[in-house]
Motif scaffolding. Structure first.
Motif, mmCIF file in Angstrom:
data_model
loop_
_atom_site.group_PDB
_atom_site.id
_atom_site.type_symbol
_atom_site.label_atom_id
_atom_site.label_comp_id
_atom_site.label_asym_id
_atom_site.label_seq_id
_atom_site.Cartn_x
_atom_site.Cartn_y
_atom_site.Cartn_z
ATOM 1 N N ASN A 3 0.824 -1.215 0.000
ATOM 2 C CA ASN A 3 0.000 0.000 0.000
ATOM 3 C C ASN A 3 0.856 1.263 0.000
ATOM 4 N N VAL A 4 1.984 1.205 0.698
ATOM 5 C CA VAL A 4 2.886 2.358 0.736
ATOM 6 C C VAL A 4 3.452 2.617 -0.653
ATOM 7 N N VAL A 5 3.867 1.551 -1.325
ATOM 8 C CA VAL A 5 4.421 1.681 -2.676
ATOM 9 C C VAL A 5 3.362 2.232 -3.636
ATOM 10 N N LEU A 6 2.129 1.756 -3.500
ATOM 11 C CA LEU A 6 1.050 2.237 -4.363
ATOM 12 C C LEU A 6 0.773 3.719 -4.117
ATOM 13 N N ALA A 7 0.805 4.132 -2.850
ATOM 14 C CA ALA A 7 0.584 5.539 -2.524
ATOM 15 C C ALA A 7 1.710 6.406 -3.082
ATOM 16 N N LEU A 8 2.949 5.927 -2.957
ATOM 17 C CA LEU A 8 4.093 6.643 -3.508
ATOM 18 C C LEU A 8 3.970 6.784 -5.026
ATOM 19 N N ALA A 9 3.600 5.670 -5.675
ATOM 20 C CA ALA A 9 3.459 5.672 -7.130
ATOM 21 C C ALA A 9 2.340 6.603 -7.577
ATOM 22 N N ALA A 10 1.233 6.602 -6.827
ATOM 23 C CA ALA A 10 0.102 7.468 -7.165
ATOM 24 C C ALA A 10 0.498 8.937 -7.038
ATOM 25 N N GLY A 11 1.213 9.257 -5.971
ATOM 26 C CA GLY A 11 1.665 10.630 -5.775
ATOM 27 C C GLY A 11 2.635 11.049 -6.862
ATOM 28 N N PHE A 12 3.538 10.158 -7.214
ATOM 29 C CA PHE A 12 4.521 10.446 -8.255
ATOM 30 C C PHE A 12 3.823 10.677 -9.595
ATOM 31 N N GLY A 13 2.920 9.771 -9.958
ATOM 32 C CA GLY A 13 2.235 9.877 -11.240
ATOM 33 C C GLY A 13 1.320 11.091 -11.342
ATOM 34 N N THR A 14 0.597 11.366 -10.263
ATOM 35 C CA THR A 14 -0.316 12.510 -10.272
ATOM 36 C C THR A 14 0.444 13.825 -10.392
ATOM 37 N N CYS A 15 1.495 13.971 -9.590
ATOM 38 C CA CYS A 15 2.282 15.206 -9.640
ATOM 39 C C CYS A 15 2.957 15.365 -11.001
ATOM 40 N N MET A 16 3.496 14.283 -11.532
ATOM 41 C CA MET A 16 4.156 14.356 -12.826
ATOM 42 C C MET A 16 3.173 14.787 -13.908
ATOM 43 N N SER A 17 1.948 14.300 -13.826
ATOM 44 C CA SER A 17 0.936 14.665 -14.814
ATOM 45 C C SER A 17 0.595 16.147 -14.747
#
Length: 203
Positions: A3-17
């Motif tokens: 879940n931590v990795v998914l949250a990190l990935a979501a934050g990374f992808g959203t901000c990058m977008s």
């Protein structure tokens, strides 16, 4: 851990977008990078500024959610609608892509470059909308993992500005081609649509 990795990935992808789009700040960083003019200073200002704004957004919305649980639904609706609108605008840009102009007068000094970068960042109203309101709203949906989401977003910001700042000489020819922005804006539109729909569905 997953879940931590998914949250990190979501934050990374959203901000990058959100930050991978033609704008004054990106054009300024790219221009500085091409000319090798106070690049480290400019990249650091952009990264630290985003980290502060994202933290304010995540922390502020987190407090609001604790005081008013119904805020989760409210911010999900606002965030979802905004993301869909942002995605629509990105899709429209992809249909009529523009090139990023990197021509201009060099700042001439590290201090002037820093002041210009600070103004470009903190005097832009869209920065507050994207980092404080939108990122904070989306992060609230991750509950206890919202700070992992925020960390992912900060890493995305630092990675992006480092890439276009220090890799500008390699990337300049790519970013001055409208076709490249067609691809990038198309990916941004798709990402925003997916995240927006998921927020509205969970509201």
């Amino acid at each position: 851990m997953t879940n931590v990795v998914l949250a990190l990935a979501a934050g990374f992808g959203t901000c990058m977008s959100l930050i991978v789009a033609i704008g004054a700040q990106n054009a300024f960083v790219l221009r500085q990078g091409i000319r090798r003019d106070a690049v480290l200073t400019v990249v650091a200002i952009c990264g630290v500024s985003d980290a502060v704004l994202i933290s304010l957004g995540v922390g502020g919305v987190g407090v609001l959610v604790q005081a008013w649980p119904a805020a989760v639904t409210a911010v999900a609706l606002v965030g979802g609608i905004f993301l869909l609108c942002y995605g629509f605008l990105a899709a429209r840009r992809a249909m009529k892509p523009s090139s990023m102009s990197v021509e201009g007068v060099t700042t001439g000094s590290r201090k002037r470059a820093a002041l210009s970068c600070l103004a470009m960042t903190w005097l832009n109203p869209h920065v507050y909308l994207d980092t404080v309101l939108l990122m904070g709203s989306i992060a609230a949906g991750y509950g206890a993992l919202r700070w992992d989401f925020a960390l992912g977003a900060v890493l995305a910001s630092v990675s992006w500005f480092t890439a276009i700042g220090f890799g500008a000489r390699l990337l300049s020819s790519l970013f001055t081609k409208p076709a490249s922005w067609r691809v990038l804006d198309g990916l941004v539109a798709a990402t925003m649509a997916v995240v927006g729909v998921s927020l509205l569905a969970g509201a």
